[in-house]
Design a protein around this motif. Sequence first.
Motif, PDB file in Angstrom:
ATOM      1  N   TYR A 114      28.838 -27.445  27.228  1.00 41.46           N
ATOM      2  CA  TYR A 114      28.375 -27.973  25.821  1.00 41.46           C
ATOM      3  C   TYR A 114      29.580 -27.537  24.888  1.00 41.46           C
ATOM      4  CZ  TYR A 114      24.803 -28.385  21.938  1.00 41.46           C
ATOM      5  OH  TYR A 114      24.287 -28.633  21.035  1.00 41.46           O
ATOM      6  N   ARG A 139      31.048 -40.055  14.957  1.00 43.81           N
ATOM      7  CA  ARG A 139      31.400 -38.773  14.468  1.00 43.81           C
ATOM      8  C   ARG A 139      31.034 -37.741  15.607  1.00 43.81           C
ATOM      9  NH1 ARG A 139      27.578 -35.126  12.643  1.00 43.81           N
ATOM     10  NH2 ARG A 139      27.920 -34.435  14.573  1.00 43.81           N
ATOM     11  N   LEU A 173      31.021 -34.110  17.180  1.00 43.37           N
ATOM     12  CA  LEU A 173      31.082 -33.098  16.505  1.00 43.37           C
ATOM     13  C   LEU A 173      31.752 -32.997  15.366  1.00 43.37           C
ATOM     14  CD1 LEU A 173      31.799 -31.002  19.914  1.00 43.37           C
ATOM     15  CD2 LEU A 173      29.719 -31.415  18.964  1.00 43.37           C
ATOM     16  N   ASP A 199      21.436 -34.053  14.493  1.00 48.14           N
ATOM     17  CA  ASP A 199      22.318 -33.305  13.563  1.00 48.14           C
ATOM     18  C   ASP A 199      21.741 -33.397  12.167  1.00 48.14           C
ATOM     19  OD1 ASP A 199      24.815 -33.623  15.474  1.00 48.14           O
ATOM     20  OD2 ASP A 199      24.329 -35.929  15.261  1.00 48.14           O
ATOM     21  N   ASN A 247      22.768 -23.026  16.653  1.00 49.55           N
ATOM     22  CA  ASN A 247      23.437 -24.432  17.268  1.00 49.55           C
ATOM     23  C   ASN A 247      21.755 -25.061  17.526  1.00 49.55           C
ATOM     24  OD1 ASN A 247      23.868 -26.396  19.476  1.00 49.55           O
ATOM     25  ND2 ASN A 247      25.837 -25.748  18.988  1.00 49.55           N
TER      26      ASN A 247
HETATM   27  O1  LIG Z   1      26.579 -30.426  19.685  1.00 48.41           O
HETATM   28  C1  LIG Z   1      26.831 -29.437  19.035  1.00 48.41           C
HETATM   29  O2  LIG Z   1      27.089 -28.320  19.437  1.00 48.41           O
HETATM   30  C2  LIG Z   1      25.806 -29.546  17.836  1.00 48.41           C
HETATM   31  C3  LIG Z   1      25.888 -30.776  17.297  1.00 48.41           C
HETATM   32  O3  LIG Z   1      24.814 -31.382  17.289  1.00 48.41           O
HETATM   33  C4  LIG Z   1      27.043 -31.182  16.476  1.00 48.41           C
HETATM   34  O4  LIG Z   1      27.866 -30.373  16.173  1.00 48.41           O
HETATM   35  O5  LIG Z   1      27.168 -32.591  16.402  1.00 48.41           O
END
Ligand SMILES: O=C([O-])CC(=O)C(=O)O
Length: 610
Positions: free
Chosen positions: A158, A211, A213, A325, A510
């Motif tokens: 992740y 988009r 991250l 998000d 997160n």
């Molecule tokens: O994925 C992650 O760590 C958190 C998230 O949804 C993002 O930053 O878009």
Amino acid sequence: MCVHRPHDVPSIVASEIHIKLLNCKEKMDSTLESMKDGEATVGGGVEDVYGEDRATEDQLVTPWTVSVASGYTLLRDPRHNKGLAFTERERDSHYLRGLLPPAVSTQELQERKLMQSIRNYEVPLHKYVAMMELEERNERLFYKLLIDNVEELLPVVYTPTVGEACQKYGSIFKRPQGLYISMKEKGKILEVLKNWPERSIQVIVVTDGERILGLGDLGCQGMGIPVGKLALYTALGGVRPSACLPITIDVGTNNQKLLDDEFYIGLKQKRTTGKEYYDLLEEFMSAVKQNYGEKVLVQFEDFANHNAFELLAKYRNTHLVFNDDIQGTASVVLAGLVASLKLLGGSLADHTFLFLGAGEAGTGIAELIALEISTKTNIPVEETRKKIWLVDSKGLIVSSRKESLQHFKQPWAHEHEPLTTLLDAVKAIKPSVLIGTSGVGQTFTKDVIEALAAVNERPLIMALSNPTSQAECTAEQAYTWTKGKAIFSSGSPFDPYEYDGKLFIPGQANNAYIFPGLGFGLVISGAIRVHDEMLLAASEALANQVTQEHYDKGMIYPPLTNIRKISANIAAKVAEKAYDLGLATRLPRPTDLLKYAESCMYTPNYRSYR
Ligand SMILES: O=C([O-])CC(=O)C(=O)O
Ligand SMILES: [Mg+2]
């Protein structure tokens, strides 16, 4: 014809297999019959039973197969493979003798060996690739590893590593891990969904890669995100892996670097926009409902602002959807704020909030804070919004800018003189909480943090943009620039930091804390819509998991090591809300929802084969 996909095997009922075998036998018999009639056989007396060698290049052959998960096929089936952990008895009864070396291992020993080899890789991306290869080889072992070593492996599968994996997805791509739906599939999306080998899907995570991250438009390579999020649905939330479906919608990319890259795996065209884009998404959403029914959960992930709000508004009343998000992030941040009140005293209504970033995360969090204060105080949300201020790339959002603002920013345009910098905004607004959702790294400068510390005994700083490179400031900066006064959390993980002889443990705000439990609660209650009250329930459930022991260490989130228990608690509270709101269809309502949630969770321990 006995052609079928290998993945179908476990779900085929015995009678079906029987029919298929009979059909195959018929075909074989006729082949043998024609050979007896003196047709060509391969030299050396080896009969070409399957007719493979007699077929010439331009003759069409059917790649038919009879697959029963045993022998070599069993070893190659990630869902059932156990590698060296197949017992002596299983090796006998499943035709595995000789296909494996003699040693018999346990799952625990396999786990230790794999952790050792993963720790030996120094480059995070190599660890990521090793984990993905494990998932493709032995799914249960992959999840066992992830669950038992969650704090160590979460940053691998992740954020932050998944961000780098997406950037390089073209070159590390080996096998499809999810479904790709591109403009080429327009008009055929239902058929494409049917190509996926699993039928009983409960959770879909979908992105269009615009988009990813805080890294921007990565087009089709965004697939790493749905794959990673769904791995967490299983590991942290307990949804069965076979019920998870990662999807990337490829409408092109505006990232010129990718368009110029000969190894790019997506459509080589600029993004389709407007009506054509929305038509494709409409076809997708209808096909999903048609194929999987009303209760399949669709999580929108990493869409650009200009589509994210509109898609959510369009489908939240007709489908079981949420945008991670906007809503998942909001829920996790609210949980951290509620928990931090134990350290700061007072209520949420006593605080002033300033955001850098007014996109999905920023406005989503702002709205949920306003809703929570309104729920607790009975003050209308139009009023509670007034203690929340947002700064975007043009400066503080104020009423004089209202005309030119995108609709999702307009509720935050309060009366104030225009200010162009974050530093000026901090000095003028004097917030007690500073939240970064800008997607731009190092924007909480020393000046900004010092100005915040000057007006707060204990400033709360959340640097939420991902991955680590995009964080608004580091943990070290937050602690040193505030001389150890800050309560800090971030979107991507930071190590504990020692300042002035005291150890500070940063929180990871997160959405991974929320979406697996939220989704699981929706699934187990058979919910058909997501309601804001479920997000508030999820926040409260998470905040309730922070104990005095955690507060004593300055933590506002519970440790991730307990995430399965946390997710079960969140799921139970979300399910409870779904029942209370009349949105749950799984009846009768279980009396103990927490016990029920726990009993439904997937566990990755090996099963014994008869
Ligand atoms: O994925 C992650 O760590 C958190 C998230 O949804 C993002 O930053 O878009
Ligand atoms: Mg995201």
